[in-house]
Design a protein around this motif. Structure first.
Motif, PDB file in Angstrom:
ATOM      1  N   LEU A 110     -40.567 -29.846 -17.900  1.00 45.87           N
ATOM      2  CA  LEU A 110     -40.847 -29.583 -16.486  1.00 45.87           C
ATOM      3  C   LEU A 110     -41.630 -30.731 -15.847  1.00 45.87           C
ATOM      4  O   LEU A 110     -41.381 -31.092 -14.690  1.00 45.87           O
ATOM      5  CB  LEU A 110     -41.621 -28.269 -16.350  1.00 45.87           C
ATOM      6  CG  LEU A 110     -40.867 -26.998 -16.733  1.00 45.87           C
ATOM      7  CD1 LEU A 110     -41.772 -25.783 -16.620  1.00 45.87           C
ATOM      8  CD2 LEU A 110     -39.628 -26.812 -15.872  1.00 45.87           C
ATOM      9  N   ALA A 113     -39.173 -33.604 -15.404  1.00 47.58           N
ATOM     10  CA  ALA A 113     -38.201 -33.261 -14.363  1.00 47.58           C
ATOM     11  C   ALA A 113     -38.822 -33.387 -12.979  1.00 47.58           C
ATOM     12  O   ALA A 113     -38.196 -33.908 -12.043  1.00 47.58           O
ATOM     13  CB  ALA A 113     -37.666 -31.844 -14.589  1.00 47.58           C
ATOM     14  N   MET A 117     -37.698 -36.079 -10.160  1.00 45.57           N
ATOM     15  CA  MET A 117     -37.206 -35.589  -8.874  1.00 45.57           C
ATOM     16  C   MET A 117     -37.987 -36.198  -7.716  1.00 45.57           C
ATOM     17  O   MET A 117     -37.415 -36.577  -6.691  1.00 45.57           O
ATOM     18  CB  MET A 117     -37.285 -34.065  -8.852  1.00 45.57           C
ATOM     19  CG  MET A 117     -36.490 -33.421  -7.740  1.00 45.57           C
ATOM     20  SD  MET A 117     -36.250 -31.661  -8.051  1.00 45.57           S
ATOM     21  CE  MET A 117     -35.200 -31.726  -9.494  1.00 45.57           C
ATOM     22  N   ASP A 127     -39.896 -30.470  -6.529  1.00 43.44           N
ATOM     23  CA  ASP A 127     -40.132 -29.889  -7.840  1.00 43.44           C
ATOM     24  C   ASP A 127     -38.786 -29.503  -8.438  1.00 43.44           C
ATOM     25  O   ASP A 127     -37.747 -29.633  -7.779  1.00 43.44           O
ATOM     26  CB  ASP A 127     -41.089 -28.695  -7.753  1.00 43.44           C
ATOM     27  CG  ASP A 127     -40.468 -27.487  -7.060  1.00 43.44           C
ATOM     28  OD1 ASP A 127     -39.408 -27.656  -6.434  1.00 43.44           O
ATOM     29  OD2 ASP A 127     -41.036 -26.398  -7.136  1.00 43.44           O
ATOM     30  N   PRO A 128     -38.726 -29.054  -9.687  1.00 42.16           N
ATOM     31  CA  PRO A 128     -37.430 -28.760 -10.313  1.00 42.16           C
ATOM     32  C   PRO A 128     -36.593 -27.720  -9.597  1.00 42.16           C
ATOM     33  O   PRO A 128     -35.404 -27.601  -9.891  1.00 42.16           O
ATOM     34  CB  PRO A 128     -37.838 -28.271 -11.711  1.00 42.16           C
ATOM     35  CG  PRO A 128     -39.107 -28.989 -11.995  1.00 42.16           C
ATOM     36  CD  PRO A 128     -39.816 -29.044 -10.673  1.00 42.16           C
ATOM     37  N   THR A 134     -33.179 -24.416 -10.716  1.00 41.76           N
ATOM     38  CA  THR A 134     -33.857 -23.191 -11.129  1.00 41.76           C
ATOM     39  C   THR A 134     -33.107 -21.965 -10.634  1.00 41.76           C
ATOM     40  O   THR A 134     -32.925 -20.986 -11.374  1.00 41.76           O
ATOM     41  CB  THR A 134     -35.299 -23.180 -10.599  1.00 41.76           C
ATOM     42  OG1 THR A 134     -35.998 -24.312 -11.129  1.00 41.76           O
ATOM     43  CG2 THR A 134     -36.014 -21.909 -11.002  1.00 41.76           C
ATOM     44  N   ILE A 281     -32.522 -34.470 -15.251  1.00 41.36           N
ATOM     45  CA  ILE A 281     -33.199 -33.321 -14.636  1.00 41.36           C
ATOM     46  C   ILE A 281     -32.487 -32.023 -14.999  1.00 41.36           C
ATOM     47  O   ILE A 281     -33.125 -31.005 -15.298  1.00 41.36           O
ATOM     48  CB  ILE A 281     -33.266 -33.503 -13.113  1.00 41.36           C
ATOM     49  CG1 ILE A 281     -34.212 -34.646 -12.758  1.00 41.36           C
ATOM     50  CG2 ILE A 281     -33.723 -32.218 -12.424  1.00 41.36           C
ATOM     51  CD1 ILE A 281     -34.145 -35.066 -11.307  1.00 41.36           C
ATOM     52  N   CYS A 285     -34.724 -29.371 -16.900  1.00 38.67           N
ATOM     53  CA  CYS A 285     -35.061 -28.167 -16.151  1.00 38.67           C
ATOM     54  C   CYS A 285     -34.170 -26.998 -16.555  1.00 38.67           C
ATOM     55  O   CYS A 285     -34.629 -25.861 -16.649  1.00 38.67           O
ATOM     56  CB  CYS A 285     -34.947 -28.439 -14.654  1.00 38.67           C
ATOM     57  SG  CYS A 285     -35.498 -27.081 -13.627  1.00 38.67           S
ATOM     58  N   GLY A 299     -44.028 -28.694 -12.482  1.00 34.94           N
ATOM     59  CA  GLY A 299     -43.254 -29.853 -12.078  1.00 34.94           C
ATOM     60  C   GLY A 299     -43.681 -30.440 -10.745  1.00 34.94           C
ATOM     61  O   GLY A 299     -43.430 -31.619 -10.474  1.00 34.94           O
TER      62      GLY A 299
END
Length: 371
Positions: A110, A113, A117, A127-128, A134, A281, A285, A299
């Protein structure tokens, strides 16, 4: 007279050489000073990374020691290296060690990732979850629970990973549609659109299958409880490949940070870098979310802490994120296990409760580091 003229003429060249020599000395001194500052900065960053790794090791050992079942420290240390088949040895080797290893790998995934990102999109709030990965994993779990009747972690972990992979492919396809390349702005917009659609799909699935809602809720909060070798081993290869791929992007990301045109002039390939970053990623993730559920904040915040400590150089941001994120996650899991025994608080809740105030304090003390 000739003698006098010669004598008077001699200071001339020496007077002219004086400033030149002084200038050369100043330049050399400045170069040495700059080199010394750079060396000291490198040593300081390296020392900070070693300290962070030591803190991670300490928390990992504490995670093996502490738990709902009290085991003395010396016995824990002995059983760590020499399992005797006792109940305490089973607890340590079959439950606590795999859970700790999974926490380290999920945290590292995380953190990397999030750092990737933010660097690729040049968005400090990325963020992821920004590119729909997600939410794609959540959709995979929702489909497994509602239509396939799969209720075990090992059963729906593969569908969660598949959902994350499909979502990332769709986002990149939308972001690169048309004649233009997949710029950071287009990827962010495509990710927001895919996330909104998948959120609506998940809500509809849960409304039509109330029995699956409870299991989905437990996964959605993010937890390491019940995740042992049967979950760790399937996702381990994906995390390992993702970590290696992310670390190989350290130098290309520095070139990309200067802009596409200047990056190309330096020999970088922006489209290739973004594709490689998107793959890394997705692996990081997707595998982490599939294994333990979506865990927020890690993340997003850890890369900012890494830049606060080491500066914007991705050659330091990524290694710091690799170490600091699992330190946060292992510590949060440890707190959740010992704060209210014999019950435990899910790690996703603890990371938010413990980490958000620290992140807010960091934001108030200093503006978010520029990307």
């Amino acid at each position: 007279m000739p003698s006098t003229a010669g004598t008077e003429a001699e200071p001339g060249p020496r007077a002219q050489s004086g400033p030149s020599a002084t200038s050369g000395t100043a330049t050399d001194t400045g170069s040495v000073t700059a080199t010394g500052v750079t060396t000291r900065g490198t040593v300081a960053r390296g020392a900070g990374l070693v300290v962070a790794a030591g803190a991670l090791l300490f928390l990992a050992l504490a995670s093996v020691w502490f738990g709902s079942k009290g085991i003395p420290l010396l016995q824990t240390w002995d059983l760590l290296w020499h399992s005797d088949g006792s109940d305490a040895a089973v607890v340590i080797h079959e439950y606590r060690i795999p859970r700790t290893i999974l926490a380290v790998l999920v945290g590292a995934s995380l953190g990397l990732a999030g750092a990737l990102m933010q660097a690729l999109t040049r968005n400090p709030l990325a963020d992821p979850g920004l590119l729909g990965i997600t939410m794609g994993a959540s959709t995979g779990v929702a489909l497994a629970l509602t239509y396939l009747g799969i209720t075990t972690v090992l059963g729906y972990v593969w569908l969660a990973f598949a959902g994350a992979a499909v979502a990332s492919v769709v986002v990149y396809a939308l972001g690169s549609a048309g004649s233009r390349s997949a710029t950071p702005e287009r990827l962010v917009v495509a990710g927001a659109a895919v996330t909104a659609v998948l959120f609506a799909v998940n809500s509809g699935l849960m409304l039509t299958a109330p029995d699956a809602f409870e299991e989905f809720r437990r996964w959605q909060v993010g937890s390491l409880s019940g995740r042992y070798y049967d979950v760790l081993l399937p996702v381990l290869p994906f995390m390992a490949v993702g970590i290696v791929a992310a670390l190989l992007l350290m130098r290309p990301l520095n070139a990309l940070a200067m802009g596409d045109d200047l990056g190309r002039a330096l020999g970088a390939h922006p489209d290739r870098i973004r594709i490689a970053g998107a793959v890394a990623i997705t692996l990081l993730c997707g595998a982490a979310t599939a294994a333990v559920g979506p865990i927020g904040f890690v993340g997003l915040a850890v890369p900012h802490v890494a830049r606060f400590l080491a500066g914007p150089d991705q050659r330091w941001v990524l290694p710091y994120s690799l170490v600091l994120a699992p330190t946060l996650l292992v510590g949060a899991d440890l707190v959740g296990r010992v704060i209210a025994p014999p019950a435990e608080i899910q790690v996703g809740i603890v990371t938010a409760v413990v980490g958000v105030p620290v992140f807010l304090a960091l934001c108030r003390k200093r503006k978010l580091a520029a990307l």
